[in-house]
Write a protein that holds these residues in place. Structure first.
Motif, PDB file in Angstrom:
ATOM      1  N   GLY A 626     -11.125   1.664  -4.963  1.00 48.17           N
ATOM      2  CA  GLY A 626     -11.070   2.323  -3.670  1.00 48.17           C
ATOM      3  C   GLY A 626     -10.998   1.328  -2.535  1.00 48.17           C
ATOM      4  O   GLY A 626     -10.548   0.189  -2.696  1.00 48.17           O
ATOM      5  N   ASN A 627     -11.458   1.740  -1.374  1.00 52.45           N
ATOM      6  CA  ASN A 627     -11.457   0.869  -0.209  1.00 52.45           C
ATOM      7  C   ASN A 627     -12.467  -0.266  -0.338  1.00 52.45           C
ATOM      8  O   ASN A 627     -12.213  -1.396   0.088  1.00 52.45           O
ATOM      9  N   ALA A 672       3.158   6.182  -8.651  1.00 51.51           N
ATOM     10  CA  ALA A 672       1.993   6.679  -7.905  1.00 51.51           C
ATOM     11  C   ALA A 672       2.004   6.187  -6.464  1.00 51.51           C
ATOM     12  O   ALA A 672       1.591   6.907  -5.552  1.00 51.51           O
ATOM     13  N   ILE A 673       2.448   4.963  -6.244  1.00 51.78           N
ATOM     14  CA  ILE A 673       2.563   4.438  -4.883  1.00 51.78           C
ATOM     15  C   ILE A 673       3.548   5.284  -4.086  1.00 51.78           C
ATOM     16  O   ILE A 673       3.296   5.657  -2.929  1.00 51.78           O
ATOM     17  N   LEU A 684       0.974  10.457   6.855  1.00 51.70           N
ATOM     18  CA  LEU A 684       0.255  10.195   8.108  1.00 51.70           C
ATOM     19  C   LEU A 684      -0.827   9.146   7.899  1.00 51.70           C
ATOM     20  O   LEU A 684      -0.980   8.219   8.707  1.00 51.70           O
ATOM     21  N   ARG A 685      -1.569   9.285   6.817  1.00 49.25           N
ATOM     22  CA  ARG A 685      -2.639   8.329   6.535  1.00 49.25           C
ATOM     23  C   ARG A 685      -2.076   6.922   6.361  1.00 49.25           C
ATOM     24  O   ARG A 685      -2.644   5.951   6.858  1.00 49.25           O
ATOM     25  N   SER A 699      -5.043  -1.940   5.787  1.00 47.79           N
ATOM     26  CA  SER A 699      -3.811  -1.415   6.359  1.00 47.79           C
ATOM     27  C   SER A 699      -2.983  -0.677   5.312  1.00 47.79           C
ATOM     28  O   SER A 699      -2.022   0.021   5.653  1.00 47.79           O
ATOM     29  N   GLN A 700      -3.354  -0.835   4.038  1.00 46.81           N
ATOM     30  CA  GLN A 700      -2.616  -0.200   2.954  1.00 46.81           C
ATOM     31  C   GLN A 700      -3.464   0.890   2.291  1.00 46.81           C
ATOM     32  O   GLN A 700      -4.691   0.873   2.365  1.00 46.81           O
ATOM     33  N   LEU A 701      -2.795   1.824   1.648  1.00 48.60           N
ATOM     34  CA  LEU A 701      -3.490   2.764   0.790  1.00 48.60           C
ATOM     35  C   LEU A 701      -4.035   2.012  -0.418  1.00 48.60           C
ATOM     36  O   LEU A 701      -3.583   0.913  -0.745  1.00 48.60           O
ATOM     37  N   THR A 702      -5.000   2.610  -1.088  1.00 45.37           N
ATOM     38  CA  THR A 702      -5.668   1.895  -2.181  1.00 45.37           C
ATOM     39  C   THR A 702      -4.731   1.578  -3.331  1.00 45.37           C
ATOM     40  O   THR A 702      -4.993   0.656  -4.112  1.00 45.37           O
TER      41      THR A 702
END
Length: 966
Positions: A626-627, A672-673, A684-685, A699-702
């Motif tokens: 995760g983050n 998945a990316i 949006l996220r 700055s990137q999704l997980t």
């Protein structure tokens, strides 16, 4: 199933309710209600099986009674039939001081009669939930919900509409009375009708940007294309042109026709006194007369339908295909067998289609199978997959056909059958741990199978199904050439994305289907329920939830154990600091990829051997990042937790990082990316994080960057994981039906070899202050969406965390939050989805407000949103608002402490974030002590110059928006 995990409920057309940003979530996500396909928990007349009775008895003239009838009286549960044939359920679940109050009405989109296809049931749901009644105006309902800290929502499916109010147990009576008032006394004001019509138009637009919704609607048409007059062919939300023609008077007439006691089930589940709850409900409902429900009939959608291929463009990166075979009715022949066939084909990592088509031949990036059967008619058997390459479409279909032929010609192995039976049992055991989930399960079981404990009986009865039963079902129903196809194709640049339109009128079709009557009145349900309740059943044993215990192993690993006997199952979770924060800037995705490889084999087991070992036990084991953390999560039946913990430790400490497995996994991660931004909320996220965090890893999704994942080698992943994993940075939490001393002893043995310190200590990268301003990005999705971010925010261990949570509820609390009132409660309904809250973690996050709307209303909605922040900075909240926000924080806290998984995750993450408050009492005390001045000071401190991101499919006046930000 594309949207929801495969939970085992009787087929009730469940919808996935909206998820909101959670302060402790690893990856905050906002998702909207969808209409997924769920596997049935259907009874079957498969030879050799004596299933729980599911089919209602023949209708007869109801007997008029003047006093309530007690149908079931257990120490933990009371079920009552009122004289008007309303069914009341009160279920004690003393795991947390919470309650879920739910009303289920059998009036989904199937039952709209002359209005079918207009979305009237869904429209009505919007109006009744919290709307004006003869007893109180909408504002009073909103204030009452706020005062009791309620979580409330409603959902419409094909056959039901359900309403719920979740709150703390001390407000049970208030929630029961309020929900009863909505059901009985709605007046549907013209002003509320017009506002919600605007809101639903936004929902239409939002849904066009949601591939899952479009795919389900296409599926309905593919299943019922030969009987287009079947109401199941139409979307629950309706067709926009027909929806816009519905008048306020037509909605009110439908409400009075269908919202009658003998068409309802009312449930109260939680930390309650069942007799007291039943007494209150009897007083509120007992004097109402039963209604005259309409006589309905549906066309019988037989298994002889001609296959059809339907396809539509959508915001997807790769084609998504659903094969649809005509299925069976709940409780009819082959239903159990189809459930198990779905598991054999595509029910887990060791299933046939997953092993061959996804892993070995890499024809697809995802694949799964399911059986959807209903009590109101024949459902369907489905196989879902995402093509790795459009050119592989024919090869994939041929490979699936070969597997179906094999099922038709030879029995499945005893090993495979035992595995899917064990998985079925485990799903049932793990279901219903929370008050809301248990209420939904009870309602679904009652409505579809006339048995509150149907799922448990089903799990036992399915054990008698034989390999020959599965082969017979495949021969009867799964002809490879008989499947219809519902396919989503990637939309081309500028190509319109829209919901499927209505099929041709019945007069224009060749349909000559017979019709079958549909019984709505609870009379037949109650008659069958009495028979089912007369059979011996197991009572829920006394529940125990002990305080958590904590110890530190010799190598420094902290282990938390909490005994809970809510269900005979165990959740085990290992969290390690890192996640995206362990990735170097520009190299995001390494952490998530390394964790994804953990379950792809160990030093002693291949990926398939590991999957089989887990799934043979009906257990689960997953790894992700995760983050803030990387994590392993496992579930097991209580008797199996020692074996599953051993497998979990093997995965964590001896991962193979086999290059061949990496070659198989890489395409799936790349897919998945791409898939992460297929929805408007995901896009949006993604855009917002880039604008807000700049070159910081967050700055990137997980899932990370595609080019990074593409370039990685198995050695890169092994080196990264080994350099980061350590006992000092990790927490192991175990919650469930266990002996804590046994867990501590086994943990020392299994986890003792873990390295005490990491080779590369984690240095937390601190984000730079965000750059305020406006970013506008064009999207192909037919929607406009806005996210407003304020920062720098706080870390999870900040002293300001309690006040930020209260501020979040002042601003974003449906339906009473200031943001919701501005965007949906005042004037035209500008948005469908809106949210306010804080994202926090090991480094400072942000405070955010977001919404979706239309391009021509972005300016109005953004101006109102910025005005909400201005108001928070300048205005002292009144006592009512402050108390409302505090109550909601407390409700959220308690509701997050019910399931084994929630407890394990919460305790482990809190400790990793530096929070030592195992029972949450210190946090709750701080919340209660906050003042209006504290909230205003927090707004002034944290709601500074905003970073605003807009995604839109049409041009907007950017200069006007920038003027607002000056």
């Amino acid at each position: 199933m594309p949207a929801c995990p495969p939970l085992l409920f009787s087929a009730i057309g469940l919808v996935c309710l909206a998820l909101t940003l959670s302060a402790c979530q690893e990856a905050p996500v906002v998702s909207e209600p969808v209409e997924p396909v769920t596997p049935s928990a259907a009874a079957s007349s498969t030879p050799g099986v004596e299933p729980p009775a599911a089919a209602p008895v023949a209708a007869a003239t109801p007997v008029v009674r003047t006093t309530p009838t007690l149908l079931q009286d257990r120490p933990d549960r009371r079920i009552v039939e009122l004289p008007n044939r309303m069914i009341l359920v009160a279920q004690d679940l003393p795991t947390a001081p919470v309650v879920s109050v739910q009303a289920w009405v059998k009036t989904g989109s199937l039952y709209e009669q002359e209005h079918v296809g207009a979305g009237l049931s869904h429209f009505l749901e919007h109006l009744i939930s919290g709307g004006t009644t003869a007893q109180r105006p909408e504002a009073v309902s909103t204030a009452t919900l706020g005062r009791i800290g309620a979580q409330t929502n409603a959902a419409t499916s094909l056959d039901t509409v359900r309403y719920y109010i979740n709150t703390t147990s001390d407000h049970t009576a208030t929630a029961v009375e309020l929900l009863s008032d909505w059901m009985q006394n709605s007046v549907i004001l013209e002003s509320e009708y017009e506002r919600e019509r605007d809101v639903i138009q936004n929902e239409f637009s939002m849904g066009q940007g949601d591939p899952v919704r479009i795919h389900w609607k296409l599926t309905q048409q593919a299943r019922y294309h030969d009987t287009p007059d079947h109401p199941g062919a139409h979307p629950t939300i309706g067709y926009l042109d027909e929806f816009l023609k519905i008048t306020r008077d037509e909605i009110y007439d439908f409400y009075k026709r269908m919202y009658v006691p003998n068409n309802m089930v009312f449930l109260v589940v939680g930390d309650i006194d069942p007799p007291a709850v039943i007494d209150q409900l009897t007083n509120l409902w007992g004097g109402l007369p039963a209604g005259d429900l309409p006589e309905l009939s549906f066309p019988v959608a037989t298994g002889e339908a001609t296959p059809v291929t339907l396809h539509a463009p959508a915001a997807v990166s790769r084609p998504r295909v659903r094969l649809v075979w005509p299925g069976v009715k709940l409780g009819s022949e082959h239903d159990f067998a189809l459930d198990l066939l779905a598991g054999v084909l595509g029910g887990g990592e060791s299933s046939r289609l997953v092993r061959e088509l996804r892993d070995n031949r890499q024809l697809v990036t995802t694949i799964q199978a399911f059986n959807w059967s209903t009590h109101w008619g024949e459902g369907f058997f489905g196989i879902d997959y995402e093509l790795a390459d459009p050119a592989m479409r024919d090869a994939t279909r041929a490979a699936i056909a070969a597997h179906l032929d094999r099922l038709r010609l030879e029995p499945v192995t005893a090993e495979e059958l035992d595995r899917v039976k064990r998985q079925t049992l485990a799903r049932v055991v793990n279901a219903g741990q929370s008050a809301e989930a248990l209420a939904a399960q009870l309602a679904g079981n009652l409505i579809s199978a006339s048995d509150p404990d149907y799922a448990a009986r089903y799990a036992q009865a399915v054990q008698a199904v034989t390999p020959q039963d599965l082969m017979a079902a495949a021969q009867a129903l799964l002809d490879p050439d008989a499947a219809s196809v519902a396919r989503l194709d990637p939309a081309g640049l500028g190509q319109d994305i829209a919901f499927p339109s209505r099929l041709p009128d019945p007069e224009a079709s060749d349909s000559a289907a017979s019709r079958e009557p549909v019984e709505l009145d609870n009379y037949s349900l109650i008659a069958q329920l009495k028979q089912n309740l007369a059979r011996p059943g197991d009572e829920r044993p006394p529940l125990a939830v002990d305080p958590p215990q904590r110890r530190t192993l010799d190598n420094g690993l902290t282990v938390i154990v909490q005994r809970s006997t809510v269900v005979p199952a165990v959740s085990m979770q290992l969290y390690t600091r890192g996640g995206l924060l362990a990735d170097d800037p520009g190299r995001e995705g390494v952490a998530n990829t390394a964790y994804a490889m953990l379950t792809r084999g160990t030093a002693d087991r291949s990926a398939q051997e590991l999957a089989a070992a887990i799934e043979d036990l009906g257990a689960s084991l997953s790894a992700a990042s995760g983050n803030n953390t990387g994590y392993l999560r496992a579930t097991a039946l209580a008797a199996d937790w020692p074996v599953v913990m051993e497998l979990m430790a093997e995965v964590a400490l001896e991962p193979a990082f086999d290059p061949a497995e990496w070659d198989r996994l890489r395409p799936r991660l790349l897919a998945a990316i791409d898939r992460a931004t297929d929805t408007w909320s995901g896009e949006l996220r993604s855009v917002f994080r880039q604008a807000y965090y700049g070159d910081h890893p967050w700055s990137q999704l997980t899932t990370g960057r595609g080019e990074v994942v593409e370039s990685l080698t198995a050695d890169d992943l092994r080196d990264f994981y080994r350099s980061r994993q350590s006992a000092a940075d990790s927490i192991l939490a175990v919650v469930g039906d266990v002996d804590p001393e046994d867990v501590f002893t086994r943990a020392q043995t299994l986890w003792g070899p873990m390295a005490a310190q990491p080779d590369s200590p984690l240095v937390l990268p601190q984000p730079a202050p965000p750059t305020p301003g406006l970013t506008v990005v064009a999207t192909e999705k037919p929607v406009a969406a806005v996210q407003v971010g304020y920062g720098p925010g706080i870390t999870r261990d900040s002293p300001d965390y309690p006040v930020i949570q209260v501020l979040s509820r002042v601003l974003g609390d449906f339906p009473a939050g200031w943001l919701q009132q501005e965007l949906r409660g005042r004037g035209p309904g500008l948005v469908y989805a809106s949210h306010a809250g804080a994202a926090v973690g090991l480094v400072p996050g942000y405070f955010t407000m977001l919404f979706n709307t239309q391009p021509d209303t972005v300016d109005d909605a953004l101006e109102r949103t910025l005005g909400v922040a201005d108001r928070a900075r300048s205005e002292l909240v009144d006592d009512t608002t402050l108390n409302r926000a505090k109550a909601k924080v407390l409700t959220t806290e308690f509701f997050g402490r019910q399931t084994h998984s929630d407890l394990a995750a919460g305790q482990a993450l809190d400790l990793l974030y530096g929070i030592d408050d195992p029972d949450g009492q210190a946090f709750l005390a701080k919340v209660q002590a906050l003042t209006a001045q504290d909230v205003r000071e927090a707004a002034r401190k944290y709601l500074g110059a905003p970073t605003v991101v807009v995604i839109t499919h049409e041009p907007i006046d950017e200069d006007q928006l920038r003027d607002m930000l000056r």
